[in-house]
Scaffold this motif. Structure first.
Motif, PDB file in Angstrom:
ATOM      1  N   ALA A 127       1.955  -4.002 -23.903  1.00 19.45           N
ATOM      2  CA  ALA A 127       3.365  -3.963 -23.524  1.00 19.45           C
ATOM      3  C   ALA A 127       3.821  -2.529 -23.282  1.00 19.45           C
ATOM      4  CB  ALA A 127       4.221  -4.620 -24.610  1.00 19.45           C
ATOM      5  N   SER A 128       3.356  -1.596 -24.113  1.00 18.40           N
ATOM      6  CA  SER A 128       3.681  -0.178 -23.906  1.00 18.40           C
ATOM      7  C   SER A 128       3.116   0.326 -22.587  1.00 18.40           C
ATOM      8  CB  SER A 128       3.123   0.662 -25.059  1.00 18.40           C
ATOM      9  OG  SER A 128       3.784   0.399 -26.260  1.00 18.40           O
ATOM     10  N   GLU A 129       1.866   0.016 -22.351  1.00 20.18           N
ATOM     11  CA  GLU A 129       1.204   0.501 -21.141  1.00 20.18           C
ATOM     12  C   GLU A 129       1.859  -0.059 -19.883  1.00 20.18           C
ATOM     13  OE1 GLU A 129      -3.109   0.826 -23.471  1.00 20.18           O
ATOM     14  OE2 GLU A 129      -2.620  -0.928 -22.238  1.00 20.18           O
ATOM     15  N   LEU A 130       2.230  -1.326 -19.932  1.00 19.74           N
ATOM     16  CA  LEU A 130       2.871  -1.936 -18.768  1.00 19.74           C
ATOM     17  C   LEU A 130       4.261  -1.336 -18.541  1.00 19.74           C
ATOM     18  CD1 LEU A 130       2.713  -4.037 -16.517  1.00 19.74           C
ATOM     19  CD2 LEU A 130       3.711  -5.714 -18.105  1.00 19.74           C
ATOM     20  N   ALA A 131       4.998  -1.084 -19.611  1.00 16.23           N
ATOM     21  CA  ALA A 131       6.321  -0.480 -19.473  1.00 16.23           C
ATOM     22  C   ALA A 131       6.223   0.906 -18.842  1.00 16.23           C
ATOM     23  CB  ALA A 131       7.014  -0.405 -20.834  1.00 16.23           C
ATOM     24  N   LEU A 132       5.257   1.694 -19.249  1.00 11.26           N
ATOM     25  CA  LEU A 132       5.081   3.026 -18.679  1.00 11.26           C
ATOM     26  C   LEU A 132       4.771   2.947 -17.184  1.00 11.26           C
ATOM     27  CD1 LEU A 132       3.004   4.707 -21.531  1.00 11.26           C
ATOM     28  CD2 LEU A 132       5.344   5.293 -20.865  1.00 11.26           C
ATOM     29  N   ARG A 133       3.884   2.042 -16.816  1.00 11.16           N
ATOM     30  CA  ARG A 133       3.541   1.898 -15.403  1.00 11.16           C
ATOM     31  C   ARG A 133       4.723   1.400 -14.587  1.00 11.16           C
ATOM     32  NH1 ARG A 133      -0.688  -2.262 -15.670  1.00 11.16           N
ATOM     33  NH2 ARG A 133      -0.342  -2.344 -13.420  1.00 11.16           N
ATOM     34  N   ALA A 134       5.455   0.431 -15.127  1.00 13.70           N
ATOM     35  CA  ALA A 134       6.588  -0.134 -14.397  1.00 13.70           C
ATOM     36  C   ALA A 134       7.691   0.900 -14.212  1.00 13.70           C
ATOM     37  CB  ALA A 134       7.128  -1.354 -15.142  1.00 13.70           C
ATOM     38  N   ALA A 135       7.947   1.696 -15.248  1.00 11.31           N
ATOM     39  CA  ALA A 135       9.004   2.706 -15.149  1.00 11.31           C
ATOM     40  C   ALA A 135       8.626   3.815 -14.180  1.00 11.31           C
ATOM     41  CB  ALA A 135       9.289   3.287 -16.532  1.00 11.31           C
ATOM     42  N   ASN A 136       7.375   4.213 -14.205  1.00  6.86           N
ATOM     43  CA  ASN A 136       6.913   5.224 -13.256  1.00  6.86           C
ATOM     44  C   ASN A 136       7.036   4.696 -11.824  1.00  6.86           C
ATOM     45  OD1 ASN A 136       5.588   7.892 -12.896  1.00  6.86           O
ATOM     46  ND2 ASN A 136       3.957   6.648 -11.991  1.00  6.86           N
ATOM     47  N   SER A 137       6.681   3.436 -11.636  1.00  7.01           N
ATOM     48  CA  SER A 137       6.798   2.825 -10.316  1.00  7.01           C
ATOM     49  C   SER A 137       8.257   2.723  -9.890  1.00  7.01           C
ATOM     50  CB  SER A 137       6.158   1.433 -10.332  1.00  7.01           C
ATOM     51  OG  SER A 137       6.206   0.841  -9.050  1.00  7.01           O
ATOM     52  N   ALA A 138       9.153   2.420 -10.830  1.00  6.58           N
ATOM     53  CA  ALA A 138      10.578   2.298 -10.507  1.00  6.58           C
ATOM     54  C   ALA A 138      11.135   3.618  -9.988  1.00  6.58           C
ATOM     55  CB  ALA A 138      11.355   1.829 -11.730  1.00  6.58           C
ATOM     56  N   VAL A 139      10.783   4.710 -10.646  1.00  7.78           N
ATOM     57  CA  VAL A 139      11.259   6.025 -10.201  1.00  7.78           C
ATOM     58  C   VAL A 139      10.733   6.342  -8.809  1.00  7.78           C
ATOM     59  CG1 VAL A 139      11.129   8.502 -10.629  1.00  7.78           C
ATOM     60  CG2 VAL A 139      11.599   6.946 -12.513  1.00  7.78           C
ATOM     61  N   LEU A 140       9.451   6.065  -8.569  1.00 12.14           N
ATOM     62  CA  LEU A 140       8.861   6.377  -7.266  1.00 12.14           C
ATOM     63  C   LEU A 140       9.429   5.481  -6.170  1.00 12.14           C
ATOM     64  CD1 LEU A 140       5.135   6.961  -8.299  1.00 12.14           C
ATOM     65  CD2 LEU A 140       6.892   8.671  -7.824  1.00 12.14           C
ATOM     66  N   HIS A 141       9.668   4.223  -6.500  1.00 11.68           N
ATOM     67  CA  HIS A 141      10.284   3.333  -5.514  1.00 11.68           C
ATOM     68  C   HIS A 141      11.694   3.800  -5.157  1.00 11.68           C
ATOM     69  CE1 HIS A 141       7.008   0.487  -5.981  1.00 11.68           C
ATOM     70  NE2 HIS A 141       7.571  -0.326  -5.094  1.00 11.68           N
ATOM     71  N   ALA A 142      12.429   4.268  -6.157  1.00  7.79           N
ATOM     72  CA  ALA A 142      13.810   4.712  -5.909  1.00  7.79           C
ATOM     73  C   ALA A 142      13.856   6.028  -5.148  1.00  7.79           C
ATOM     74  CB  ALA A 142      14.554   4.847  -7.231  1.00  7.79           C
ATOM     75  N   GLY A 143      12.783   6.814  -5.226  1.00  6.83           N
ATOM     76  CA  GLY A 143      12.730   8.079  -4.493  1.00  6.83           C
ATOM     77  C   GLY A 143      13.687   9.111  -5.054  1.00  6.83           C
ATOM     78  N   ALA A 144      14.309   9.886  -4.176  1.00 12.07           N
ATOM     79  CA  ALA A 144      15.205  10.959  -4.617  1.00 12.07           C
ATOM     80  C   ALA A 144      16.336  10.426  -5.472  1.00 12.07           C
ATOM     81  CB  ALA A 144      15.760  11.709  -3.408  1.00 12.07           C
ATOM     82  N   ARG A 145      16.821   9.225  -5.167  1.00 11.02           N
ATOM     83  CA  ARG A 145      17.897   8.643  -5.969  1.00 11.02           C
ATOM     84  C   ARG A 145      17.454   8.403  -7.407  1.00 11.02           C
ATOM     85  NH1 ARG A 145      19.339   3.631  -2.212  1.00 11.02           N
ATOM     86  NH2 ARG A 145      17.064   3.744  -2.050  1.00 11.02           N
ATOM     87  N   GLY A 146      16.178   8.100  -7.579  1.00 13.77           N
ATOM     88  CA  GLY A 146      15.653   7.870  -8.916  1.00 13.77           C
ATOM     89  C   GLY A 146      15.556   9.115  -9.763  1.00 13.77           C
ATOM     90  N   TYR A 147      15.804  10.270  -9.149  1.00  9.01           N
ATOM     91  CA  TYR A 147      15.786  11.530  -9.892  1.00  9.01           C
ATOM     92  C   TYR A 147      17.188  11.914 -10.353  1.00  9.01           C
ATOM     93  CZ  TYR A 147      13.328  15.762 -11.318  1.00  9.01           C
ATOM     94  OH  TYR A 147      12.735  16.755 -12.061  1.00  9.01           O
ATOM     95  N   LEU A 148      18.189  11.143  -9.953  1.00 10.21           N
ATOM     96  CA  LEU A 148      19.554  11.371 -10.424  1.00 10.21           C
ATOM     97  C   LEU A 148      19.711  10.818 -11.836  1.00 10.21           C
ATOM     98  CD1 LEU A 148      21.521  10.261  -7.224  1.00 10.21           C
ATOM     99  CD2 LEU A 148      21.056  12.613  -7.961  1.00 10.21           C
ATOM    100  N   MET A 149      20.390  11.567 -12.709  1.00  4.49           N
ATOM    101  CA  MET A 149      20.557  11.122 -14.085  1.00  4.49           C
ATOM    102  C   MET A 149      21.291   9.786 -14.169  1.00  4.49           C
ATOM    103  SD  MET A 149      19.051  12.785 -16.442  1.00  4.49           S
ATOM    104  CE  MET A 149      19.932  12.220 -17.895  1.00  4.49           C
ATOM    105  N   ARG A 150      22.163   9.500 -13.205  1.00  4.10           N
ATOM    106  CA  ARG A 150      22.935   8.266 -13.275  1.00  4.10           C
ATOM    107  C   ARG A 150      22.168   7.049 -12.781  1.00  4.10           C
ATOM    108  NH1 ARG A 150      25.463  10.908  -8.743  1.00  4.10           N
ATOM    109  NH2 ARG A 150      25.164   9.734  -6.791  1.00  4.10           N
TER     110      ARG A 150
END
Length: 371
Positions: free
Chosen positions: A308-331
């Motif tokens: 569950a930890s490993e999957l959460a890390l992969r999913a969150a990393n993928s979420a940031v990359l999918h969001a792109g520059a917007r995913g780097y905004l604190m909000r």
């Protein structure tokens, strides 16, 4: 949707509460230190910590994992608080002492008394990772406790915490203590990168008296008690990880509305992550039913929690990359989800802790088979 969520009206009511009340608070909880007391109490009224309305002792572990998952979809910090609260109910439910159950279980399971589990140090100590930080000595029918616990969440002057101490002369004690107990000092912790609204405090015990009606397990009972509650302690956290993954999948879907053509080139696509999540949730449901019955081996539980930890890390990393520059905004939710996923992997038992216990257990099994 996990098997425990199917056709359950109370879970739908909880989902409605989460969407209506928690969604707008997530950023304040994560970054500004807002402690969602009102939400926790409302969740308790809906049976979010194990109370059923007729029998507060009947905590349903598979259902509890589903509840924590629902909360974690929106706010990982609050999912952690839900785990703290429901795990304290789990401890009390199985405590060999009727006195401590009668004193606290109904109030903890209903959410009228918020409660934190400060067992991180003891669990790491028992795994051979660090020294235990609290010491106790006998004093009549009770004990006197001294020491410092640096990180205890869902703690407060009006809250209960459940912790463990090494007892003078041998063995361990597990007990409950209220935040206003004489000799117990509550101090703020340094600023965290997130999870600020979890009411995580430094607890300092200076000759704190623990009466017999606050003891969950005396030294002769401690080993068997830990064996009974450990699987539920570990599995309950899986809901935190599952919730974070489901939140990340939502971020992936939203990002793909406009950028699916380029996001398709990234690793860890929604379909693959969803398939892994569904398989883990089904496995967790089976293991939770075994744990509730006091059956099943601990090794599959540890492996499930690590996955569950490993999957959460992969999913969150993928979420940031999918969001792109917007995913780097604190909000942006992806930024919070990334920190929440890291927390899932470092909260006790952390990923490295889990891997150590898994290795040690597998080595013992190999030695036993070779003997």
């Amino acid at each position: 949707m996990s098997p425990s969520e199917n056709h359950n009206p109370s879970l739908q009511a909880i989902a409605t509460l989460v969407d209506a009340s928690l969604s707008r608070l997530a950023d304040s909880i994560d970054r500004e230190g807002f402690y969602p007391v009102d939400f926790m109490r409302e969740l308790g009224k809906l049976g979010g910590f194990g109370a059923t309305g007729t029998d507060a002792y009947a905590l349903d572990l598979p259902r509890q994992i589903a509840i924590t998952t629902q909360v974690g979809r929106v706010c990982g910090s609050t999912a952690f608080l839900v785990w703290c609260q429901s795990t304290c109910a789990w401890y009390l439910q199985h405590a060999p002492s009727a006195a401590v159950r009668q004193r606290y279980l109904d109030r903890v399971a209903s959410g009228s008394l918020l409660a934190g589990t400060g067992m991180s140090n003891a669990v790491k100590h028992l795994a051979g990772i660090e020294k235990i930080r609290l010491d106790a000595r006998r004093d009549g029918d009770g004990y006197v406790v001294n020491g410092v616990l640096p990180w205890v969440s869902n703690a407060g002057a009006d809250n209960l915490v459940i912790v463990a101490a090494a007892v003078e002369g041998g063995g361990y004690l597990m007990f409950a203590v209220e935040g206003r107990a004489p000799g117990l000092e509550l101090h703020p912790c340094p600023d965290f990168s997130g999870m600020e609204g979890t009411s995580t405090l430094n607890l300092r015990f200076k000759n704190v008296a623990v009466g017999a009606d606050s003891v969950l397990a005396h030294p002769p009972q401690f080993e068997a008690f830990m064996a009974r509650i450990k699987a539920g302690f570990v599995l309950g956290q899986a809901g935190m990880g599952f919730g974070v993954v489901e939140g990340c999948l939502k971020t992936l879907r939203e990002s793909n509305v406009s950028h699916a053509h380029v996001n398709a080139l990234l690793d860890d696509q929604e379909g693959d992550l969803q398939a892994e999540l569904t398989a883990l949730q089904a496995e967790a449901d089976v293991l939770a039913r075994q744990a509730q019955a006091g059956a099943g081996a601990i090794l599959p539980v540890l492996k499930l929690r690590a996955a569950a930890s490993e999957l959460a890390l992969r999913a969150a990393n993928s979420a940031v990359l999918h969001a792109g520059a917007r995913g780097y905004l604190m909000r942006h939710p992806a930024q919070r989800q990334l920190r929440e996923a890291v927390f899932v992997a470092i909260v006790t038992p952390a990923l490295k802790h889990l891997r150590k216990e898994i290795r040690d257990l597998e080595q013992r099994q190999q030695h036993a088979e070779a003997a």
